[in-house]
Every structure is written in structure tokens, then in C-alpha cells.
Design an enzyme around this catalytic site. Structure first.
Site, mmCIF file in Angstrom:
data_model
loop_
_atom_site.group_PDB
_atom_site.id
_atom_site.type_symbol
_atom_site.label_atom_id
_atom_site.label_comp_id
_atom_site.label_asym_id
_atom_site.label_seq_id
_atom_site.Cartn_x
_atom_site.Cartn_y
_atom_site.Cartn_z
ATOM 1 N N HIS A 368 5.491 6.464 -5.449
ATOM 2 C CA HIS A 368 4.210 5.835 -5.792
ATOM 3 C C HIS A 368 3.080 6.185 -4.855
ATOM 4 O O HIS A 368 1.995 5.608 -4.976
ATOM 5 C CB HIS A 368 4.345 4.311 -5.799
ATOM 6 N N LYS A 559 -8.922 -4.719 -6.284
ATOM 7 C CA LYS A 559 -7.703 -4.010 -5.900
ATOM 8 C C LYS A 559 -7.459 -4.359 -4.435
ATOM 9 O O LYS A 559 -8.325 -4.958 -3.797
ATOM 10 C CB LYS A 559 -7.876 -2.497 -6.054
ATOM 11 N N ARG A 560 -6.291 -3.993 -3.878
ATOM 12 C CA ARG A 560 -6.079 -4.233 -2.461
ATOM 13 C C ARG A 560 -7.220 -3.591 -1.657
ATOM 14 O O ARG A 560 -7.786 -2.575 -2.067
ATOM 15 C CB ARG A 560 -4.733 -3.648 -2.028
ATOM 16 N N LYS A 565 -9.259 3.365 -0.677
ATOM 17 C CA LYS A 565 -9.830 2.907 -1.943
ATOM 18 C C LYS A 565 -11.364 2.797 -1.852
ATOM 19 O O LYS A 565 -12.042 2.622 -2.842
ATOM 20 C CB LYS A 565 -9.209 1.574 -2.348
ATOM 21 N N THR A 667 -3.649 1.235 -11.862
ATOM 22 C CA THR A 667 -3.311 0.624 -13.151
ATOM 23 C C THR A 667 -4.422 -0.341 -13.559
ATOM 24 O O THR A 667 -4.635 -0.577 -14.740
ATOM 25 C CB THR A 667 -1.967 -0.136 -13.086
ATOM 26 N N LYS A 671 -6.462 -1.327 -17.216
ATOM 27 C CA LYS A 671 -6.754 -2.668 -17.744
ATOM 28 C C LYS A 671 -8.247 -2.805 -18.046
ATOM 29 O O LYS A 671 -8.638 -3.383 -19.065
ATOM 30 C CB LYS A 671 -6.315 -3.745 -16.738
#
Ligand code: OX2
Length: 833
Positions: A368, A559-560, A565, A667, A671
Site C-alpha cells: 500500500h 485525509k490523514r 499529502k 480512496t 468517494k
């Protein structure tokens, strides 16, 4: 034994008529909660309702187990240290097809249905994408009627609850079990013993063969807690089996601790510690002994459980891999490779070669992440002290493996060192990804780009050795939770036009493509989004006291919190926009609400400071009268499945802005798109495929590609040059450095800005201008409401590929070789209701 189950089905506890549901609900309030309506709390009502639904799931669950037992079918075992399930009640109602009916029943009793749903504490047994993927996958497995079990850990404390105090993240323990968990059934009769520590001894068996015995230092019990997982409108109810650790009674204090009461209690406490708490690190290895114990604990329990099933089905051990396809969700369960070997060699006395063949044919491994800091390695001394026998087995696997490599790549010593299961550079480590690769017949990444990068980079040497093992399985998410349950108005708008076949076959959404040109449909679509935004605005006001305008563009990054990110890149753009608006109040941009959400690992200080940065910038902008509410910045506390269900339906814009090559898939991006948000993003992870599906003209692309990132780094990246040559960027950074967003405290964000100026490992400066330009394009596009809605519709209806049903079908065909087993309910040949 032939069973007559008819009486159970006619009973108040199983019938699905409104009257019987009502009766069952009141019965449960009385007989389980021991309350009558005048004294019942909201939680009593929630539990009574949950039990009423669980009662109605049991017939499917028992029938499924019986069908599987009789068919002896191949079973998928999904081993995952995390299952981020989210609340069960609403999802079970959706999957049983009784959501509307139960809502009516509850309301006819004068109760607030939404409040009862909200009463459920979410089982947050995961950190983020990896754990949520496991949850979507078991939903899809049940929907596709595949015999499957999810195996994991029943953490007493899941992911911490986040609050924001003075702009900083605070953590509170997650006591999700405090009010009881109506969805699980403990199965103490299937408890397993797990050994830990100690040493090994050699002995000669009765046939004169040299064997090894593991003498553990302690034994803990694993108790399985089972939760039924319903398929969408099928009879299938699969099982999520989570292990809780306990002290074994039999290995009791009498023998070892006679008279030492406190010592005995101590042992109980240490045993229970194993499943006590989820490690809250996302993509960061912790290197803690307890974490290794957790991993081994659930893996050992799960493999022994499979052996138990094999025995009761009278299947010979040599066919283990035909009965079970075991998927390793990242390296957290990779110790399974050594544990299955140990069980076969030491406990079942199978020869090495046979044991190895069974092992390799059983396991498959999903990677992952490409982040080096997330690749698990265990220091050898630690590993030896917890799992001495496994270390011996790993050495033996390694020596046989390296022999194979030597023959294939004669004289290539450097390659041997790179491939070895043991990292020998300095302090020695066991490399769990290597163990997983060697012990599996298939290795996959989670998006096309990610799978390619695995082959070119992180697992290059393994790819050169065994190219045939490598696959891609692009992630997906379940449309049951992420559309029907969370966005019912959008779902019914869709179903009104094309029926509800799309729920199991998401590609059918494409039938709606022509509707993007239909002005009436566009109006309805916009109204649904607008209503979701109004609801979310109310939620924000309740949680944060900040008023936001539902007319404004809702721009989300949830998100985290992680440097890769790049939430701080988003902030740099916000500051630059703020600056421009102050300079030119007539700037033609649509009002925007920038919303952030996500948890920072408690020990990840930079991430925590990124949260403080967001809240600090928000504080200044939100109360600046010059801005006249044209932009707002909000940090939504405690992002989790429950808040996610409110967020995705309310989003106009989805921020997917990681440095290219860093986000394996994502992911949340799926969504958002499914719910009609447009994406601004880099060519990273599954963004690449989303853009392919929805069309480049309906996607806001910016930034360097993974190749360009690689090339820039190789040629020497100097962030300071960008600062010096881009006055706009300089302006933004200087504001931060000067303390404009920290009440004059120039030190508060010094670490962040210095880090960017001198290192910037995630290339924010290199992507800054491209991002800002792209955001201008977004703003222009939003001003044309018709065009925006068209793009929104096309995003949603072209997202069929991103159903986890598609992912699971591909795993079944290509890796697991698993087939559906439709379930006949016991007692009759019923049609699925
Ligand atoms: C996450 C990845 O970061 C994310 O990109 C991916 O979508 C998700 O897994 C599901 O595949 N921990 N979390 C992840 O990787 C690791 C390791």
C-alpha cells in the site's frame, strides 16, 4: 441433522413486517435493556433497535455458515491489522433493504430515527485508507456472495478521538465499547492459544529425526468476536472475526505464581494489553515490541482457526491452499508466512518442501505504500526475543531463497544484499516486505501508477526475479455506504431515472451521461448538492461555531495529515488568494469555503503543526472584515467514517494534491467523485485513473508528474530558488515568517517555513505556481453554474470503475480463484428478500 427452522422465522424476532418489527423493538427494550419507554435513554433505544436488526440477520448468518460448511468452498481470508468499519446499523438496514420501513417504525413510535443512528459509537479500528479499504472489501465480498472471513484485532481502544483546543490537536481515548457492542458475538469455544518469547530446543523424535521445540515464555489466549457482514440484498452474511487477548486460565497462577496474587494479576494485565489499543500511526513504523506481538497474535489465532475449520471439514492438510486464499493487507500480517511454516513443520510435522509449497500457494500480498519510512523492519534482537522460532525459520527461508538468487544472478553480490530478508547494513533488521514477497504467489499494488512504481523502484529486484508474480488491483469503495447510505437524495435521484441495478453494478451509472445535457436534471442535481451543503453548514456551526455560506464553493481536503499529502500547499494557496483579495476587493472569484479534516499521528510533530497552521490562517481570514465572508477556512474536527458520510455528499471540490509518486492510490478521491465533486489533483495514485474515466476536461490537473519529480530530484532540487524567483510565493512565505498568522509570533511556523525553504522534500515550491494557476481555473469554472453541474454529473456517473465490487471481482479472478456460493436460507428455498 435436518433442522426445522420454521418456528424461528415466524417468530417476532425474525419477521420483517412493520408490526412485528415494532413488537420486536419494544420486546428488546424490555427484555434486553430492561427498560420501558418512560425511563429509556436514547442509548437504550439504539441498542433495542440494533438487537432487533441483529435478530433479523441471524438467519442469514447461520444459513451462510451452514451452506459454506456443506459446500466446502474455497474461502478468502482477508488478514488485516485494521478494519475501519464505521457504524453498522444504517449499513445493515441498507443492505437488508429495510431502511425506509424501519425509519417509519421508529418514527411511528414517536422517536427520532436520525438520533438513534447517531447514537452508535463507530468502531474506528483503523487509521485511514488501508483500514477503510478492508471494510469496503468485506462489504463487496458479501455482496458478491464470495465465502470470506475478515481476520483482525478487536482493539479495546480504536483510533483516538480528535478535538481541537486553541487550534491544536488534542487526543482522547476512543472508548467505543463503553455502551456495549450489539453487533458482535463472542465465541470463547474457538479460543486459540498464542505463544510468545522464550527459546527453542532441539530434540529427536521417535523416528530419529531432529526436530525443534519452542519453549515460550508466556501464553496468551485469543478469543474470537464475530460480527456478521451482510451482502447487499443477498442472503449472504459473512463474518468479521476479531481477536481479543486474554490471560489463559489453564496456564494459571497456581503452578507458576502460587501465592503471588499481584504477580498473577500482572500477567493478566500484560496478556490483555496485546489487543488494548490501535497504534495511531499511518504509514510510519513504530518498532515497538507490543506492535509485533499484536501482529503475531492475530495472525497466529487466524491461521490456527483455519486449521480448525480444515479439520472439521475433513480436508487433508496438503490441501490447505485449495481451501484458503489468504490475503496479506500490507506487511502487518506478513509474519503469517513464517507462522504457517512453523505450524506445518513443528506441529504437523510436514516436510520443508511441502510446507513451503503450501505456504507460497496460500498467500498473496498487497503493498500500500512507496514511502520508505512505512516499510516495516524489525530489529533482530527484538524479533528474536518475541519470536525465536520464527527467526530461525526466516533464516532458513532466506538461505534457500538466496541460493536461488545466486544461481539466477551469478556473482551479483550487491543484488543478494538488496534482496535478503535481513537488512545487514549496520544494525540488523528483518524486512517484512521481503518476507511477504518471498512467501506469496502474487504481489499487487493498489493503483496502476503505484503498481508500476513498485516494479521500477521499491520492489524492483523482486520484479526482476519473478515478473509473473506482479499485478495491479486498483482500489475501490463500496457504493452502499458511500452513496446510498450517506447520500440518499442523490441515490434516489439516480434510481428514479435508471432503477437501482447500479447499486451492484456501478458502471450502469453511465446510462445517465445524456442527462448531463438536460437542464431539468441539472437543476435537480444542483438542488441535491445544495441541500447536502445546507445540512453540512449546520453541522459545522454546531461543531465549530463557524458560520459558512452554502452558496459558496465547498472545497475539501480530508485525509490523514501528512507532509506528503501536502495540506500545507493548500494553505499556501489560501494565503495567496487572501492576499490578492485584500489588494483587489473587486477580484472576480466565487466565494469559497476551504474545509480540512484529518488526524495527525500523536507523535508526528510536523503534522500537528500543520493543523495549527490551518486553524491559525483560518482565525485571521475568518474575522477579517475586508474579506466580507468571501473565503472561510474551517478545520472539521475528528474526521472519521461518520463525519466522512456527511462530507462527501456536500463537496464541490476534492483536493488530491500529494506529490506525484507518493500516494499509492487514495480512496477518498473516489468517494468525492462518486458524489459529484470535481477533483483538483496531481497525477498520483488513482487520480490518474479517475481522470481517465471522467475525462481530462472534467478534472483540474496540476503539478509535476512522478517522472518529473524523480528527474528534478536527480538534477538537484533547490526550493530557495523558487522562493527567490517567484515574488508571489515569496510574499506568502514572508507573511508566514513575519508572524501575520501567529499573532506576531515569528517562531510558531519557523520550523515549517525553514523546512520548505531549505529542504522541501515534497516539492511544494516546485508545484506552487501550477497549483495556484489551476485554482484560478477552478474558480472561473465555478462561476458558470451550468457547466460546473454538467462536470459534476459526469464525474459521478463515470465513476463506476471505482466500486470495490470491481476490485474484488478482479482479486477473485486473478489472485484468489474464488467463486460465488449463493446462499439458500435454511428451512426453505427462499428468494432473497
Ligand atoms: C494507504 C495509502 O496511503 C493510500 O494511498 C491507499 O489508498 C490506502 O492505503 C488503501 O490502499 N497505510 N495506509 C496506506 O498505506 C499504508 C501503509
Amino acid at each position: 441433522m435436518e433442522q426445522n427452522t420454521a418456528p424461528y422465522r415466524e417468530h417476532n424476532r425474525t419477521s420483517l413486517t412493520k408490526e412485528k418489527l415494532k413488537q420486536g423493538f419494544l420486546d428488546n427494550l424490555y427484555f434486553i435493556q430492561g427498560k420501558f419507554p418512560t425511563l429509556a435513554s436514547r442509548n437504550d433505544y439504539y441498542l433495542a433497535l440494533a438487537y432487533t436488526i441483529r435478530d433479523r440477520m441471524l438467519h442469514r448468518w447461520i444459513s451462510t455458515a451452514t451452506n459454506y460448511y456443506e459446500s466446502g468452498a474455497r474461502t478468502v481470508c482477508y488478514l488485516s491489522a485494521e478494519f475501519l468499519m464505521g457504524p453498522h446499523l444504517g449499513n445493515n438496514l441498507v443492505n437488508m433493504g429495510i431502511f425506509g420501513m424501519v425509519k417509519e417504525v421508529v418514527e411511528e413510535l414517536g422517536l427520532n430515527f436520525e438520533e438513534l443512528l447517531a447514537q452508535e459509537e463507530e468502531p474506528g479500528l483503523g487509521n485511514g485508507g488501508l483500514g477503510r479499504l478492508a471494510a469496503c472489501f468485506i462489504d463487496s465480498l458479501a455482496t458478491l456472495e464470495i465465502p470470506a472471513l475478515g481476520y483482525g484485532i478487536r482493539y479495546e481502544f480504536g483510533i483516538f478521538e480528535q478535538t481541537i483546543v486553541d487550534g491544536w490537536q488534542m487526543e482522547k481515548t476512543d472508548k467505543w465499547l463503553r455502551n456495549g457492542n450489539p453487533w458482535e458475538v463472542p465465541r470463547p469455544e474457538w479460543a486459540q492459544e498464542v505463544r510468545l518469547g522464550g527459546h527453542t530446543e532441539q530434540y529427536t523424535d521417535e523416528n530419529g529425526r531432529l526436530r525443534v521445540r519452542w519453549v515460550p515464555a508466556k501464553i496468551v489466549l485469543g478469543i474470537p468476536y464475530d460480527t456478521p457482514i451482510l451482502g447487499y440484498r443477498t442472503n449472504t452474511a459473512n463474518t468479521l472475526r476479531l481477536w481479543k487477548s486474554e490471560a489463559p486460565e489453564s496456564f494459571d497462577f497456581e503452578v507458576f505464581n502460587r501465592g503471588d496474587y499481584y504477580g498473577a494479576v500482572d500477567q493478566k494485565v500484560t496478556s490483555e494489553n496485546i489487543s488494548k489499543v490501535l497504534y495511531p500511526n499511518d504509514e510510519q513504523l513504530s518498532g515497538k515490541q507490543l506492535r509485533l506481538e499484536q501482529q503475531y497474535f492475530f495472525v497466529s489465532c487466524s491461521l490456527r482457526d483455519m486449521l480448525r475449520v480444515l479439520a472439521i471439514q475433513n480436508i487433508p492438510l496438503s490441501r490447505f491452499h485449495e481451501k484458503f486464499a489468504v490475503q496479506l493487507n500490507d506487511t502487518h500480517p506478513a509474519i503469517a508466512v513464517a507462522e504457517l511454516m512453523r505450524l506445518l513443520l513443528d506441529e504437523y510435522l510436514v516436510d520443508w518442501d511441502d510446507a513451503w509449497e503450501i505456504t507460497q500457494r496460500t498467500f498473496a500480498y498487497t503493498n500500500h505504500t512507496l514511502l520508505p519510512e512505512a516499510l516495516e523492519q524489525w530489529p533482530l534482537p527484538l524479533f528474536a526475543s518475541v519470536l525465536p522460532r520464527h527467526l530461525e525459520i526466516i533464516f532458513e527461508i532466506n538461505s534457500r531463497f538466496l541460493d536461488e538468487v545466486r544461481i539466477k544472478f551469478l556473482g551479483d553480490e550487491a543484488r543478494l544484499a538488496r534482496l535478503s530478508l535481513i537488512n545487514e547494513g549496520g544494525e540488523r533488521y528483518v524486512r517484512m516486505a521481503h518476507l511477504a514477497c518471498v512467501g506469496s504467489h502474487a504481489i499487487n499494488g493498489v493503483a496502476e501508477l503505484h503498481s508500476e512504481l513498485l516494479k521500477q523502484d521499491v520492489l524492483k529486484d523482486f520484479y526482476e526475479l519473478w515478473p509473473e508474480k506482479f499485478r495491479n488491483k486498483t482500489n475501490g469503495v463500496t457504493p452502499r455506504r458511500w452513496m446510498i447510505l450517506s447520500n440518499p437524495s442523490l441515490a434516489s435521484l439516480v434510481s428514479d431515472r435508471i432503477g437501482n441495478g447500479w447499486v451492484r453494478d456501478l458502471e450502469q451509472l453511465r446510462q445517465l451521461e445524456p442527462m448531463a445535457d438536460d437542464a431539468d436534471f441539472r437543476k435537480e442535481w444542483w438542488d441535491v448538492k445544495r441541500a447536502n451543503k445546507v445540512a453540512f453548514a449546520q453541522y459545522i456551526f454546531k461543531r465549530t461555531g463557524i458560520l459558512v455560506d452554502p452558496e459558496s464553493m465547498f472545497d475539501f481536503q480530508v485525509k490523514r495529515i501528512h507532509e506528503y499529502k501536502r495540506q500545507h500547499l493548500n494553505v499556501l494557496h489560501i494565503i495567496s488568494l487572501y492576499r490578492r483579495l485584500k489588494e483587489n476587493p473587486n477580484l472576480e472569484v466565487p466565494p469559497r469555503t476551504f474545509l480540512f479534516g484529518g488526524k495527525a499521528a500523536p507523535g508526528y510533530h510536523t503534522a500537528k503543526r500543520m493543523i495549527k497552521l490551518i486553524t491559525s490562517v483560518g482565525e485571521v481570514i475568518n474575522r477579517d472584515p475586508d474579506i466580507r465572508d468571501r473565503i472561510k477556512v474551517v478545520f472539521v474536527p475528528n474526521f472519521n467514517v461518520t463525519t466522512g458520510q456527511k462530507i462527501y455528499p456536500a463537496a464541490d471540490l476534492s483536493e488530491q494534491i500529494s506529490t506525484a509518486g507518493k500516494e499509492a492510490s487514495g480512496t477518498g478521491n473516489m468517494k468525492f467523485s462518486m458524489n459529484g465533486a470535481l477533483t483538483i489533483g496531481t497525477l498520483d495514485g488513482a487520480n490518474v485513473e479517475i481522470r481517465e474515466e471522467v475525462g481530462a476536461e472534467n478534472f483540474f490537473l496540476f503539478g509535476l508528474t512522478a517522472d518529473e519529480v524523480y528527474a528534478l530530484r536527480a538534477s538537484g532540487y533547490h526550493p530557495y530558488d523558487y522562493y527567490n524567483t517567484n515574488p508571489h510565493l515569496k510574499d506568502v512565505i514572508d507573511l508566514l515568517r513575519g508572524g501575520s498568522f501567529s499573532r506576531g509570533d515569528a517562531d510558531l511556523f519557523r520550523g515549517l517555513t525553514d523546512g520548505l525553504l531549505h529542504h522541501d522534500p515534497y516539492l511544494l515550491f516546485a508545484d506552487f505556481q501550477s497549483y495556484v494557476d489551476c485554482q484560478e481555473e477552478v474558480s472561473r469554472a465555478y462561476l458558470d453554474r451550468d457547466h460546473w453541474t454538467r462536470m459534476s454529473i459526469l464525474n459521478a456517473v463515470r465513476s463506476g470503475k471505482f466500486s470495490s465490487d470491481r476490485s474484488i471481482r478482479q482479486y477473485c479472478e486473478d489472485i484468489w480463484k474464488a467463486e460465488p456460493v449463493p446462499i439458500t436460507l435454511l428451512g426453505q428455498n427462499e428468494e432473497p428478500t
